[in-house]
Design a protein around this motif. Structure first.
Motif, PDB file in Angstrom:
ATOM      1  N   MET A   1      39.795  38.194  27.532  1.00  0.00           N
ATOM      2  CA  MET A   1      39.532  37.064  27.981  1.00  0.00           C
ATOM      3  C   MET A   1      38.054  36.610  27.116  1.00  0.00           C
ATOM      4  O   MET A   1      37.241  37.840  27.631  1.00  0.00           O
ATOM      5  N   ASP A   2      38.073  35.495  26.395  1.00  0.00           N
ATOM      6  CA  ASP A   2      37.083  34.459  26.317  1.00  0.00           C
ATOM      7  C   ASP A   2      36.350  33.764  26.765  1.00  0.00           C
ATOM      8  O   ASP A   2      37.306  34.130  27.892  1.00  0.00           O
ATOM      9  N   GLN A   3      35.542  34.458  26.869  1.00  0.00           N
ATOM     10  CA  GLN A   3      35.013  33.212  28.054  1.00  0.00           C
ATOM     11  C   GLN A   3      33.995  32.160  27.158  1.00  0.00           C
ATOM     12  O   GLN A   3      33.699  31.910  26.660  1.00  0.00           O
ATOM     13  N   GLU A   4      34.680  30.587  27.909  1.00  0.00           N
ATOM     14  CA  GLU A   4      33.959  29.532  27.797  1.00  0.00           C
ATOM     15  C   GLU A   4      32.590  29.007  28.021  1.00  0.00           C
ATOM     16  O   GLU A   4      32.206  29.465  29.126  1.00  0.00           O
ATOM     17  N   LYS A   5      31.578  29.131  26.798  1.00  0.00           N
ATOM     18  CA  LYS A   5      30.436  28.304  27.131  1.00  0.00           C
ATOM     19  C   LYS A   5      29.705  27.388  27.940  1.00  0.00           C
ATOM     20  O   LYS A   5      31.048  26.460  27.580  1.00  0.00           O
ATOM     21  N   ILE A   6      29.614  26.901  29.390  1.00  0.00           N
ATOM     22  CA  ILE A   6      29.501  25.950  29.509  1.00  0.00           C
ATOM     23  C   ILE A   6      27.669  25.503  30.135  1.00  0.00           C
ATOM     24  O   ILE A   6      27.839  26.165  30.408  1.00  0.00           O
ATOM     25  N   THR A   7      27.239  24.812  29.910  1.00  0.00           N
ATOM     26  CA  THR A   7      25.524  24.164  29.843  1.00  0.00           C
ATOM     27  C   THR A   7      25.698  23.481  30.393  1.00  0.00           C
ATOM     28  O   THR A   7      26.038  21.940  31.032  1.00  0.00           O
ATOM     29  N   LEU A   8      24.861  24.043  31.413  1.00  0.00           N
ATOM     30  CA  LEU A   8      24.466  22.956  32.645  1.00  0.00           C
ATOM     31  C   LEU A   8      23.090  21.774  32.464  1.00  0.00           C
ATOM     32  O   LEU A   8      22.561  22.737  31.777  1.00  0.00           O
ATOM     33  N   SER A   9      22.532  21.049  32.950  1.00  0.00           N
ATOM     34  CA  SER A   9      21.001  20.850  33.135  1.00  0.00           C
ATOM     35  C   SER A   9      21.039  19.891  34.535  1.00  0.00           C
ATOM     36  O   SER A   9      21.667  19.025  35.411  1.00  0.00           O
ATOM     37  N   GLY A  10      19.877  19.394  34.968  1.00  0.00           N
ATOM     38  CA  GLY A  10      19.505  18.799  35.633  1.00  0.00           C
ATOM     39  C   GLY A  10      19.808  19.263  36.941  1.00  0.00           C
ATOM     40  O   GLY A  10      20.234  20.242  37.099  1.00  0.00           O
TER      41      GLY A  10
END
Length: 53
Positions: free
Chosen positions: A1-10
């Motif tokens: 299963m590929d993992q999706e990169k999620i970018t969070l900030s603040g």
């Protein structure tokens, strides 16, 4: 299963850290908060992320 990169900030990053800490607390036998909702939300968010990938 590929993992999706999620970018969070603040605010999003802060909210995720808080949710995770509350979920960890809810699994403890000596829970401080006694709140089971974060555990359900954390599990749901991980399931939703897995379905997107």
């Amino acid at each position: 299963m590929d993992q999706e990169k999620i970018t969070l900030s603040g605010t999003q990053e802060t909210m995720l850290a808080t949710l995770y800490a509350r979920a960890v607390d809810s699994r403890s036998p000596d829970t401080v908060l006694g709140d089971t909702a974060p555990r359900r939300r954390w599990s749901a968010s991980r399931t939703t992320s897995a379905k997107r990938g």
